[in-house]
Design an enzyme around this catalytic site. Structure first.
Site, mmCIF file in Angstrom:
data_model
loop_
_atom_site.group_PDB
_atom_site.id
_atom_site.type_symbol
_atom_site.label_atom_id
_atom_site.label_comp_id
_atom_site.label_asym_id
_atom_site.label_seq_id
_atom_site.Cartn_x
_atom_site.Cartn_y
_atom_site.Cartn_z
ATOM 1 N N ARG A 1 0.865 -1.184 -0.019
ATOM 2 C CA ARG A 1 -0.050 0.005 -0.012
ATOM 3 C C ARG A 1 0.705 1.286 -0.016
ATOM 4 N NH1 ARG A 1 -3.814 -0.042 5.004
ATOM 5 N NH2 ARG A 1 -4.867 -1.758 3.793
ATOM 6 N N ARG B 1 -1.587 6.141 10.050
ATOM 7 C CA ARG B 1 -1.995 5.460 8.498
ATOM 8 C C ARG B 1 -1.819 6.812 7.479
ATOM 9 N NH1 ARG B 1 -3.797 0.599 8.336
ATOM 10 N NH2 ARG B 1 -3.295 -0.657 10.033
ATOM 11 N N LYS C 1 -3.773 0.912 14.899
ATOM 12 C CA LYS C 1 -3.474 2.073 13.959
ATOM 13 C C LYS C 1 -4.183 3.307 14.349
ATOM 14 C CE LYS C 1 -6.164 -0.833 11.574
ATOM 15 N NZ LYS C 1 -6.959 -1.538 10.475
ATOM 16 N N LYS D 1 -5.609 7.033 12.774
ATOM 17 C CA LYS D 1 -5.952 7.617 11.243
ATOM 18 C C LYS D 1 -6.198 9.082 11.516
ATOM 19 C CE LYS D 1 -7.433 3.275 9.434
ATOM 20 N NZ LYS D 1 -8.383 2.605 8.738
ATOM 21 N N CYS E 1 -15.452 -2.900 -0.150
ATOM 22 C CA CYS E 1 -14.147 -3.020 0.177
ATOM 23 C C CYS E 1 -13.514 -4.065 -0.792
ATOM 24 C CB CYS E 1 -13.894 -3.576 1.467
ATOM 25 S SG CYS E 1 -14.422 -5.137 1.698
ATOM 26 N N CYS F 1 -8.293 -10.683 0.477
ATOM 27 C CA CYS F 1 -8.188 -9.838 2.194
ATOM 28 C C CYS F 1 -8.410 -11.487 2.798
ATOM 29 C CB CYS F 1 -9.348 -9.230 2.463
ATOM 30 S SG CYS F 1 -9.312 -8.843 3.986
ATOM 31 N N CYS G 1 -16.552 -8.126 5.693
ATOM 32 C CA CYS G 1 -16.685 -8.607 7.091
ATOM 33 C C CYS G 1 -17.089 -7.393 8.012
ATOM 34 C CB CYS G 1 -15.306 -9.143 7.370
ATOM 35 S SG CYS G 1 -14.151 -8.007 7.795
ATOM 36 N N CYS H 1 -14.127 -1.569 6.056
ATOM 37 C CA CYS H 1 -13.183 -0.973 5.274
ATOM 38 C C CYS H 1 -13.660 -0.038 4.479
ATOM 39 C CB CYS H 1 -12.128 -1.938 4.688
ATOM 40 S SG CYS H 1 -11.037 -2.834 5.815
HETATM 41 FE FE1 SRM Z 1 -9.065 -1.768 6.218
HETATM 42 C C1 SRM Z 1 -7.769 -4.712 7.831
HETATM 43 C C2 SRM Z 1 -8.260 -3.272 3.390
HETATM 44 C C3 SRM Z 1 -9.717 1.028 4.874
HETATM 45 C C4 SRM Z 1 -10.586 -0.856 9.200
HETATM 46 N N1 SRM Z 1 -8.038 -3.706 5.774
HETATM 47 C C5 SRM Z 1 -7.757 -4.519 6.380
HETATM 48 C C6 SRM Z 1 -6.943 -5.488 5.664
HETATM 49 C C7 SRM Z 1 -5.312 -5.131 5.580
HETATM 50 C C8 SRM Z 1 -7.018 -7.155 6.058
HETATM 51 C C9 SRM Z 1 -5.994 -7.610 7.067
HETATM 52 O O1 SRM Z 1 -5.887 -7.124 8.171
HETATM 53 O O2 SRM Z 1 -5.404 -8.525 6.904
HETATM 54 C C10 SRM Z 1 -7.558 -5.295 4.248
HETATM 55 C C11 SRM Z 1 -6.640 -5.822 3.133
HETATM 56 C C12 SRM Z 1 -7.620 -6.316 2.050
HETATM 57 C C13 SRM Z 1 -6.806 -6.389 0.801
HETATM 58 O O3 SRM Z 1 -6.834 -7.486 0.091
HETATM 59 O O4 SRM Z 1 -6.487 -5.589 0.074
HETATM 60 C C14 SRM Z 1 -8.062 -3.881 4.491
HETATM 61 N N2 SRM Z 1 -8.876 -1.074 4.268
HETATM 62 C C15 SRM Z 1 -8.735 -1.951 3.225
HETATM 63 C C16 SRM Z 1 -8.900 -1.092 1.898
HETATM 64 C C17 SRM Z 1 -7.948 -1.352 0.977
HETATM 65 C C18 SRM Z 1 -10.299 -1.237 1.680
HETATM 66 C C19 SRM Z 1 -10.798 -0.797 -0.044
HETATM 67 O O5 SRM Z 1 -11.342 -1.488 -0.371
HETATM 68 O O6 SRM Z 1 -10.328 0.260 -0.088
HETATM 69 C C20 SRM Z 1 -8.592 0.462 2.617
HETATM 70 C C21 SRM Z 1 -7.336 0.858 2.613
HETATM 71 C C22 SRM Z 1 -7.177 2.175 3.215
HETATM 72 C C23 SRM Z 1 -5.927 2.684 3.240
HETATM 73 O O7 SRM Z 1 -5.378 3.257 1.845
HETATM 74 O O8 SRM Z 1 -5.000 3.056 3.985
HETATM 75 C C24 SRM Z 1 -9.068 -0.011 4.054
HETATM 76 N N3 SRM Z 1 -9.678 -0.066 6.866
HETATM 77 C C25 SRM Z 1 -10.253 0.725 6.097
HETATM 78 C C26 SRM Z 1 -11.132 1.796 6.682
HETATM 79 C C27 SRM Z 1 -11.697 3.010 6.376
HETATM 80 C C28 SRM Z 1 -10.892 4.231 6.667
HETATM 81 O O9 SRM Z 1 -10.026 4.218 7.384
HETATM 82 O O10 SRM Z 1 -11.339 5.303 6.356
HETATM 83 C C29 SRM Z 1 -11.441 1.244 7.870
HETATM 84 C C30 SRM Z 1 -12.650 1.630 9.147
HETATM 85 C C31 SRM Z 1 -11.940 2.851 9.715
HETATM 86 C C32 SRM Z 1 -11.312 2.255 11.005
HETATM 87 O O11 SRM Z 1 -10.091 2.197 10.771
HETATM 88 O O12 SRM Z 1 -12.120 2.280 12.074
HETATM 89 C C33 SRM Z 1 -10.823 -0.001 8.080
HETATM 90 N N4 SRM Z 1 -9.210 -2.645 8.156
HETATM 91 C C34 SRM Z 1 -10.033 -2.018 9.165
HETATM 92 C C35 SRM Z 1 -10.003 -3.026 10.403
HETATM 93 C C36 SRM Z 1 -10.980 -2.832 11.640
HETATM 94 C C37 SRM Z 1 -10.234 -1.958 12.523
HETATM 95 C C38 SRM Z 1 -10.829 -1.919 13.934
HETATM 96 O O13 SRM Z 1 -10.567 -0.728 14.654
HETATM 97 O O14 SRM Z 1 -11.392 -2.860 14.137
HETATM 98 C C39 SRM Z 1 -9.177 -4.019 10.081
HETATM 99 C C40 SRM Z 1 -8.857 -5.288 10.844
HETATM 100 C C41 SRM Z 1 -7.816 -4.948 12.068
HETATM 101 O O15 SRM Z 1 -6.913 -3.913 11.692
HETATM 102 O O16 SRM Z 1 -7.645 -5.586 12.770
HETATM 103 C C42 SRM Z 1 -8.752 -3.746 8.572
HETATM 104 FE FE1 SF4 Z 2 -11.226 -7.251 4.441
HETATM 105 FE FE2 SF4 Z 2 -13.177 -6.916 6.038
HETATM 106 FE FE3 SF4 Z 2 -11.553 -4.976 5.091
HETATM 107 FE FE4 SF4 Z 2 -13.223 -6.078 3.473
HETATM 108 S S1 SF4 Z 2 -13.902 -4.874 5.585
HETATM 109 S S2 SF4 Z 2 -11.090 -5.618 3.120
HETATM 110 S S3 SF4 Z 2 -13.288 -8.022 4.233
HETATM 111 S S4 SF4 Z 2 -11.280 -6.565 6.463
#
Ligand code: SRM
Ligand code: SF4
Length: 576
Positions: free
Chosen positions: A88, A157, A220, A222, A441, A447, A486, A490
């Site tokens: 990323r 991030r 993390k 943000k 997402c 993922c 899930c 995201c």
């Molecule tokens: Fe996310 C984890 C993809 C934005 C909350 N996110 C992941 C992972 C890395 C899965 C993993 O941990 O193994 C995903 C990778 C999937 C893949 O195959 O690419 C993933 N997140 C994404 C992206 C690519 C979704 C998308 O379709 O665009 C976004 C990348 C953003 C970036 O450029 O940095 C992405 N993730 C977000 C957001 C939205 C935001 O930040 O505005 C959230 C919700 C906001 C937040 O953080 O509360 C988000 N991602 C999560 C979480 C839950 C965090 C939590 O507090 O519980 C996880 C899981 C974790 O961290 O344990 C996660």
């Molecule tokens: Fe993966 Fe869940 Fe984030 Fe979708 S919402 S990219 S399934 S961790």
């Protein structure tokens, strides 16, 4: 971070050191994120890296994944999983030059399965990168002054910033601050340069990480900057949000919002999405000290035992907003000024052509779920490359996974418009307003946490919802819909007017009632349901909306007024 060493590092004594979670020990013993990554990269026996290095590499913006479409088959054949890596890019505010675009395009063709993925935080992901190609990818990025530092991991991030091309001058100012914030807040360890650029380790006289120490953040963190009236970045979903206050065309400072976050876990009611609270106003000069003060409070008081409870939103709810605010003010050395008035009107993108206040033109292409790829029907990747070859301005990844071709001089507009037509890109902007306000997402197949399809399914589902919209005259009604594979959230689903979060293959929770400009959480309407039930519910509620809505009433507001879901009140969270 510059003045962080002067801050009080009064780690929360209620968390005994011997009870810290295993990730804390890993970080502390990693030699500032070096671990054994170097050895793992050279291990020819496997396409993977060690479990510890998998975790540490997240701080370098890299995730180990495997192709879940063929996971079972490979297991049956007693083969190692088909490991590859997601990388990323760190791209504050989503802004990049045409030459950077061309390099990303070339790297994707060489190492990442001929595809780029625009993310919900305005950056790019490369998927399917083999371990043996990771260094070449990183060094290719360095050639165009890009890197993947801190794109993941327990640190700051990708820093988001509003696109808002109408306000070119303010956007430029806010973007510069977002970039400064990102550069300031990323880890300072030399590990990245040593591992990815193979640079000699330089002698370190002072602590390598004056702010983060050995254990970085608990989780993390943000940061995002928004320029009203657009709330395109969903500022209330950020741990730390800055809302630009503009008066007579001049940036006066920012309202500060803290404690947003989306992640939750099904069956774990102690986890919940939460919207950020606005706690006051700061002048621009206070920006960096404010970031230090807020982050240091979370660094010192965030939960380092239970990662499910380690985000800033839980620290705030445990300690109380007033206590947290007072502690930030104590570290800043003065109280916040009262928050200034502002107004948001939407959290979507300005799709199509708009003109900035400096007379230049900007064109936003709707890129469904951010996937840039060539298909037999549409040469999207080729088309964007052709545009980058002639474009003299910048590109901007929008917070809704789309792309703005920005800063086009009036005399260059016909050339860009011709290429948009030639490659069929103009046709991407003609979907229903629901589709143009959709996000999904990544989910399957990359993922590791996905429980259901998202990116690969939402377009199909929308094609089945569009006839319902047509039947009720709602095709041009902007309604936000977001899907995730899930509950992690995201695509920021819990603030959409309609949301679907994956529970199992083909099964989703359905939510209604989010605020149209990201100001209110939604609420679950149906749990664990499949497509027929989802379509039936949408037919009923959208039909009712078409017939009984008030003038200008948004769908999310209607779903609450009509009693389909209860309103999640300000200051309350989703599970209440
Ligand atoms: Fe996310 C984890 C993809 C934005 C909350 N996110 C992941 C992972 C890395 C899965 C993993 O941990 O193994 C995903 C990778 C999937 C893949 O195959 O690419 C993933 N997140 C994404 C992206 C690519 C979704 C998308 O379709 O665009 C976004 C990348 C953003 C970036 O450029 O940095 C992405 N993730 C977000 C957001 C939205 C935001 O930040 O505005 C959230 C919700 C906001 C937040 O953080 O509360 C988000 N991602 C999560 C979480 C839950 C965090 C939590 O507090 O519980 C996880 C899981 C974790 O961290 O344990 C996660
Ligand atoms: Fe993966 Fe869940 Fe984030 Fe979708 S919402 S990219 S399934 S961790």
């Amino acid at each position: 971070m510059t003045n962080a060493t002067t801050l009080d590092r009064s780690r929360d004594v209620s968390q005994p050191l011997d009870k810290l979670g295993p990730d804390e020990t890993l970080k502390a013993n990693s030699r500032q994120l070096r671990g054994t990554i170097n050895d793992s990269l050279f291990d020819p026996i496997t396409g993977a890296v060690t479990t510890s290095d998998t975790k540490l590499m997240k701080f370098h913006g890299i995730y180990q994944q495997d192709d879940r479409d063929i996971r079972d088959e490979r297991r049956r054949q007693k083969l190692e999983a088909a490991f590859s890596f997601m990388a990323r890019v760190r791209l504050p505010g989503g802004v990049l030059s045409a030459s950077q675009w061309l390099k990303l395009d070339a790297l994707a063709r060489d190492y990442a399965g001929n595809t780029l993925r625009l993310t919900t935080r305005q950056t790019f992901q490369f998927h399917h990168v083999l371990k043996t190609d990771l260094r070449a990818l990183m060094q290719g990025l360095r050639d165009v002054l890009l890197d993947t530092r801190a794109a993941c991991g327990d640190d700051t991030r990708g820093v988001m910033a509003s696109i808002n091309p109408h306000l070119s001058k303010i956007h430029a100012e806010v973007y510069a601050l977002a970039k400064q914030a990102s550069d300031h807040a990323i880890p300072k360890t030399g590990a990245y340069d040593e591992i990815w650029y193979q640079q000699e380790a330089s002698e370190v006289k002072e602590p390598e990480e004056p702010f983060y120490g050995r254990t970085y953040m608990p989780r993390k963190f943000k940061i995002g900057f928004v320029v009203p009236p657009s709330n395109d970045i969903d500022v209330y979903a950020q741990d730390l949000g800055f809302i630009a206050i503009v008066s007579r065309g001049t940036l006066k400072g920012f309202n500060v919002a803290i404690g947003g976050g989306m992640g939750r876990t099904d069956q774990a009611p102690e986890t919940y999405p939460r919207l950020a609270d606005v706690i006051g106003f700061i002048p621009v000069a206070q920006l960096i000290p404010t970031i230090d003060a807020v982050m240091s409070v979370q660094r010192d008081y965030g939960d380092r035992v239970n990662r499910l409870h380690a985000r800033f939103k839980y620290t705030i709810d445990d300690k109380g907003l007033d206590w947290i605010k007072a502690e930030i003010e104590r570290r800043l050395g003065h109280p916040f000024a009262a928050a200034k008035p502002f107004e948001f009107t939407s959290n979507g993108d300005p799709i199509g052509w708009v003109q900035g206040d400096d007379g230049r033109h900007h064109y936003t292409v709707f890129i469904e779920n951010g996937r840039v790829i060539n298909t037999p029907e549409l040469r999207l990747m080729d088309g964007l490359r052709a545009i980058a070859q002639v474009h003299k301005g910048t590109f901007r990844v929008t917070p809704n996974q789309s792309l703005t071709i920005a800063e086009i001089a009036p005399e260059d507009r016909p050339t860009i418009a011709k290429l948009l037509d030639e490659y069929g890109l103009a046709g991407l902007n003609v979907g229903s307003a629901l589709r143009l306000n959709s996000m999904a997402c990544v989910a399957l197949p990359t993922c590791g946490l996905a429980m259901a399809e998202s990116e690969r399914y939402l377009p199909t589902l929308l094609s089945k919802i569009e006839p319902i919209l047509d039947a009720h005259g709602l095709r041009d009604e902007p309604i936000t819909i977001r899907m995730t594979g899930c509950p992690n959230g995201c695509a920021r689903p819990y603030i959409a007017e309609i949301a679907l979060t994956g529970r199992a293959p083909g099964k989703y929770n359905l939510y209604f009632g989010g605020g149209f400009h990201g100001q209110r959480l939604n609420k679950m309407y149906l749990e664990n349901v499949g497509e027929p039930v989802i379509l039936e519910a949408l037919e009923k509620v959208l039909g009712h909306y078409a017939q009984a809505r008030r003038p200008k009433e948004h769908f999310g507001d209607f779903a609450i007024r009509a009693g389909y879901v209860a309103e999640v009140k300000e200051g309350r969270h989703f599970n209440d």
